[in-house]
Design a protein around this motif. Sequence first.
Motif, PDB file in Angstrom:
ATOM      1  N   SER A  42      42.182  45.871  41.348  1.00 21.29           N
ATOM      2  CA  SER A  42      42.976  45.071  40.448  1.00 21.29           C
ATOM      3  C   SER A  42      42.091  44.595  39.301  1.00 21.29           C
ATOM      4  CB  SER A  42      43.592  43.879  41.189  1.00 21.29           C
ATOM      5  OG  SER A  42      44.677  43.367  40.446  1.00 21.29           O
ATOM      6  N   TRP A  43      42.716  43.944  38.328  1.00 24.81           N
ATOM      7  CA  TRP A  43      41.967  43.356  37.223  1.00 24.81           C
ATOM      8  C   TRP A  43      42.492  41.948  37.017  1.00 24.81           C
ATOM      9  CZ3 TRP A  43      42.415  48.520  37.773  1.00 24.81           C
ATOM     10  CH2 TRP A  43      41.255  49.279  37.544  1.00 24.81           C
ATOM     11  N   SER A  44      41.586  40.982  37.047  1.00 20.39           N
ATOM     12  CA  SER A  44      42.003  39.597  36.916  1.00 20.39           C
ATOM     13  C   SER A  44      42.280  39.262  35.454  1.00 20.39           C
ATOM     14  CB  SER A  44      40.948  38.672  37.522  1.00 20.39           C
ATOM     15  OG  SER A  44      39.659  39.033  37.081  1.00 20.39           O
ATOM     16  N   ALA A  45      42.720  38.042  35.211  1.00 19.81           N
ATOM     17  CA  ALA A  45      43.171  37.656  33.877  1.00 19.81           C
ATOM     18  C   ALA A  45      42.068  37.755  32.825  1.00 19.81           C
ATOM     19  CB  ALA A  45      43.736  36.233  33.913  1.00 19.81           C
ATOM     20  N   ASP A  46      40.810  37.809  33.254  1.00 21.65           N
ATOM     21  CA  ASP A  46      39.715  37.965  32.291  1.00 21.65           C
ATOM     22  C   ASP A  46      39.388  39.439  32.044  1.00 21.65           C
ATOM     23  OD1 ASP A  46      38.634  38.549  34.754  1.00 21.65           O
ATOM     24  OD2 ASP A  46      37.422  36.731  34.869  1.00 21.65           O
ATOM     25  N   GLY A  47      40.189  40.339  32.639  1.00 25.66           N
ATOM     26  CA  GLY A  47      39.988  41.765  32.411  1.00 25.66           C
ATOM     27  C   GLY A  47      38.871  42.361  33.247  1.00 25.66           C
ATOM     28  N   ARG A  48      38.306  41.582  34.164  1.00 28.34           N
ATOM     29  CA  ARG A  48      37.238  42.129  35.007  1.00 28.34           C
ATOM     30  C   ARG A  48      37.848  42.765  36.244  1.00 28.34           C
ATOM     31  NH1 ARG A  48      32.852  38.023  36.496  1.00 28.34           N
ATOM     32  NH2 ARG A  48      34.667  36.885  37.292  1.00 28.34           N
ATOM     33  N   CYS A  49      37.201  43.811  36.723  1.00 28.60           N
ATOM     34  CA  CYS A  49      37.776  44.535  37.842  1.00 28.60           C
ATOM     35  C   CYS A  49      37.561  43.808  39.158  1.00 28.60           C
ATOM     36  CB  CYS A  49      37.226  45.959  37.890  1.00 28.60           C
ATOM     37  SG  CYS A  49      36.260  46.350  39.330  1.00 28.60           S
ATOM     38  N   ILE A  50      38.518  43.941  40.034  1.00 28.03           N
ATOM     39  CA  ILE A  50      38.400  43.403  41.388  1.00 28.03           C
ATOM     40  C   ILE A  50      38.356  44.588  42.333  1.00 28.03           C
ATOM     41  CG2 ILE A  50      39.464  42.023  43.206  1.00 28.03           C
ATOM     42  CD1 ILE A  50      40.967  40.495  41.052  1.00 28.03           C
ATOM     43  N   SER A  51      37.207  44.801  42.919  1.00 25.99           N
ATOM     44  CA  SER A  51      37.082  45.886  43.864  1.00 25.99           C
ATOM     45  C   SER A  51      36.828  45.316  45.246  1.00 25.99           C
ATOM     46  CB  SER A  51      35.915  46.788  43.443  1.00 25.99           C
ATOM     47  OG  SER A  51      35.760  47.841  44.337  1.00 25.99           O
ATOM     48  N   LEU A  52      36.058  44.259  45.273  1.00 28.16           N
ATOM     49  CA  LEU A  52      35.671  43.657  46.551  1.00 28.16           C
ATOM     50  C   LEU A  52      36.187  42.229  46.621  1.00 28.16           C
ATOM     51  CD1 LEU A  52      31.941  44.810  46.376  1.00 28.16           C
ATOM     52  CD2 LEU A  52      33.789  45.903  47.662  1.00 28.16           C
ATOM     53  N   LEU A  53      36.349  41.733  47.826  1.00 30.12           N
ATOM     54  CA  LEU A  53      36.612  40.308  48.000  1.00 30.12           C
ATOM     55  C   LEU A  53      35.285  39.611  47.738  1.00 30.12           C
ATOM     56  CD1 LEU A  53      38.338  37.879  48.937  1.00 30.12           C
ATOM     57  CD2 LEU A  53      37.539  38.346  51.252  1.00 30.12           C
ATOM     58  N   LYS A  54      35.223  38.928  46.586  1.00 32.61           N
ATOM     59  CA  LYS A  54      33.953  38.332  46.153  1.00 32.61           C
ATOM     60  C   LYS A  54      34.004  36.841  46.437  1.00 32.61           C
ATOM     61  CE  LYS A  54      33.152  38.514  41.644  1.00 32.61           C
ATOM     62  NZ  LYS A  54      32.763  39.172  40.388  1.00 32.61           N
ATOM     63  N   VAL A  55      33.313  36.417  47.466  1.00 31.45           N
ATOM     64  CA  VAL A  55      33.340  34.990  47.836  1.00 31.45           C
ATOM     65  C   VAL A  55      31.949  34.544  48.263  1.00 31.45           C
ATOM     66  CG1 VAL A  55      35.750  34.811  48.605  1.00 31.45           C
ATOM     67  CG2 VAL A  55      33.990  35.618  50.199  1.00 31.45           C
ATOM     68  N   LEU A  56      31.785  33.242  48.317  1.00 31.08           N
ATOM     69  CA  LEU A  56      30.566  32.694  48.882  1.00 31.08           C
ATOM     70  C   LEU A  56      30.818  32.373  50.354  1.00 31.08           C
ATOM     71  CD1 LEU A  56      29.249  30.152  46.203  1.00 31.08           C
ATOM     72  CD2 LEU A  56      28.943  32.632  46.318  1.00 31.08           C
TER      73      LEU A  56
END
Lengths: 440, 248
Positions: free
Chosen positions: A44-58
């Motif tokens: 997916s691509w978030s509202a800032d246009g960056r791609c989401i490939s992984l669940l990125k969390v701390l």
Amino acid sequence: MNVAEKLKILANAAKYDASCSSSGSARVGKDGFGSAAMAGICHSWSADGRCISLLKVLMSNSCVYDCAYCVNRASANPPRATFTPEELASLVVEFYRRNYIEGLFLSSGVCRSPDYTMELMIKTLELLRNDYRFYGYIHLKVIPGASPELISRAGLLADRLSVNIELPSRESLKLLAPQKERAGLVRPMRNIKALKLQNADEKKHFKSAPTFAPAGQTTQMIVGATGESDLDILRLSKGLYSSFDMKRVYFSAYLPVSTSPLLPGREKPIELRREHRLYQADWLMRFYKFDAEEILDRAGSSNLDPALDPKCAWALRHPEFFPVEVNTADYEMLLRVPGVGVKSALRIVRARRLASLGADDLRKMGVVMKRAQYFLTARGKYAGAVAPDSPFLREMLSERRDMAQLSLFGDASAPALPSGITLSDSTALAMCELAAPVEW
Amino acid sequence: MLHIYDGTFDGVLCAVFDVFALRDEDAEILPADRYSGASLYYTREVNADPSHADRVGNMLERFRPGTLRRLYTAWLSHDEHVEEYILAAVRCAVAHKADPFAFRQYHAIFELDRLATLVGNEAHRMLQFVRFVKLRSRVYAADIRPEYDVLPLIGAHFHSRFRDVAFMIRDLTHLRAILSNPREWYIAPLPAENPPLDADGEYETLWKLYFDNIAIAERRNPKLQQHFVPQKYRSFVAEFRDGADARR
Ligand code: SF4
């Protein structure tokens, strides 16, 4: 605190990380489920246009350190949360099964101690790999100061490891992250490289030995928070590639998350254009065989021209090489022509064996004639609207028009990147690391 | 001569084989479902012999592995000229004893490559945008509405990735579906009417929560987002379906 609340806090705290790539590993297992695709997949691509490939969390946004540029620093007051390994592992599995993600990108604040934090993260990975039999992609950010044993264990579970170099110079690091030391960040990078070599050797003898971090290591640094020049940054990044076999060096434009007097204030525009140019330069070094010193020579400015892409800038500084004849120029030289990408250069080399190529054929090879026309001839014909040494050429190739939109605080709704976004938007591509190199 | 084939990819390769066998210089190839029954040409039915298709395929693969798949990908566009381009490509390969896709300066090859790219890109989009819901029966199900007939290109990926469960992917444009279980996967026709899938409660909500929180507000860039997630796919991508903006 329920999982939804934790997710909200720990995603928010992780969003500043530049990488979300899931490439470099082809993993598949007979038992269990999941796989990793060599080229990676964005979901997916978030509202800032960056791609989401992984669940990125701390894992946790609690932190005992106090890095001035970080939202999670000990002296800041965000809501704090920590996942349990069980919560996080099941979230990854459920998201993965719905095809939302390629896997997990796990980072963390330093919760209690580096080793304690690493243990929590490793526990999560073990649950995923051993209990759930999950073969998807995992990127783990190593906590600086973690013991080599833990790094070694983590590398056998993760596809990719990374350690942030944080800032472009030792001095800046000392100033803004006094508890971290350059040496302390470089040590785990060296560890990872050594462990990977050792593992490659083991695998020669025991085919079944697990692979250590098959997708290698990456790193990232914040640009625009401190005073280093683009040349300093490119030199450092070149060194990182060669000393530690980095797969990628990421840049992230500093966002004003802190009011520390050591950092630029809110009135300073976010240097997105600079980040973009750095990625382009990085691309030139990795795929176009340019050297840092060619992209920026000591004689000229030590910063990239914001109005010109670095390949055009190089070509304009070196009129002696142009125009090149596409039917005879060697592959390396074709790669240096603005508007000719890796793919189109390969196509040209293959196609011209059969018959000589004219300007129209070049378009069919995917050459971007808008830029290339000034730098090449086809069957001796030059197609540029102005001569290669024309004083107007620079103006015609520059992207000055879009500069106004870059001041985000002048007009909050203006898009952050120049208009006319095409696939050659290297920042976005660089971030998701997908696709063939862009055609310049 | 007009060569009518059965509408399968093997069939079009057989047609090409026949064109060569008959030394037909002025050939046209059409699938049966596009043949209106009237033609000025002499018309014949293609001899569907799998060994003929293999011979054409093997020849192409010898020049460069992957060429056959690229041809197949282009063929899935079902473009009205695709058979013509395929024949031209095979002729080109035979004449030059080389991978036909090296000759992009030829119109037919350029077009064939373009079609393959269009279909291939959309297939990749589907790897990105398929969104499963978990049904009460514990079967996973997803709906997509691709422009091209891409199911044959994506089945293997999902089957190997989700090899321990049963799932289906319904292509509501072409009314076909991938059905997969731990043993095998295949494509089956769908009825004209397909009831919508149930919503997937908790995890879909968590996913949207994540999606909204991972964006950096200061870098908002709807244009770039639009470029990567075109409007035409948004109706079946969970986090876009009910308007990502509406949630903000
Ligand atoms: S150690 Fe990491 S999380 Fe903690 S303050 Fe520094 S950058 Fe932030």
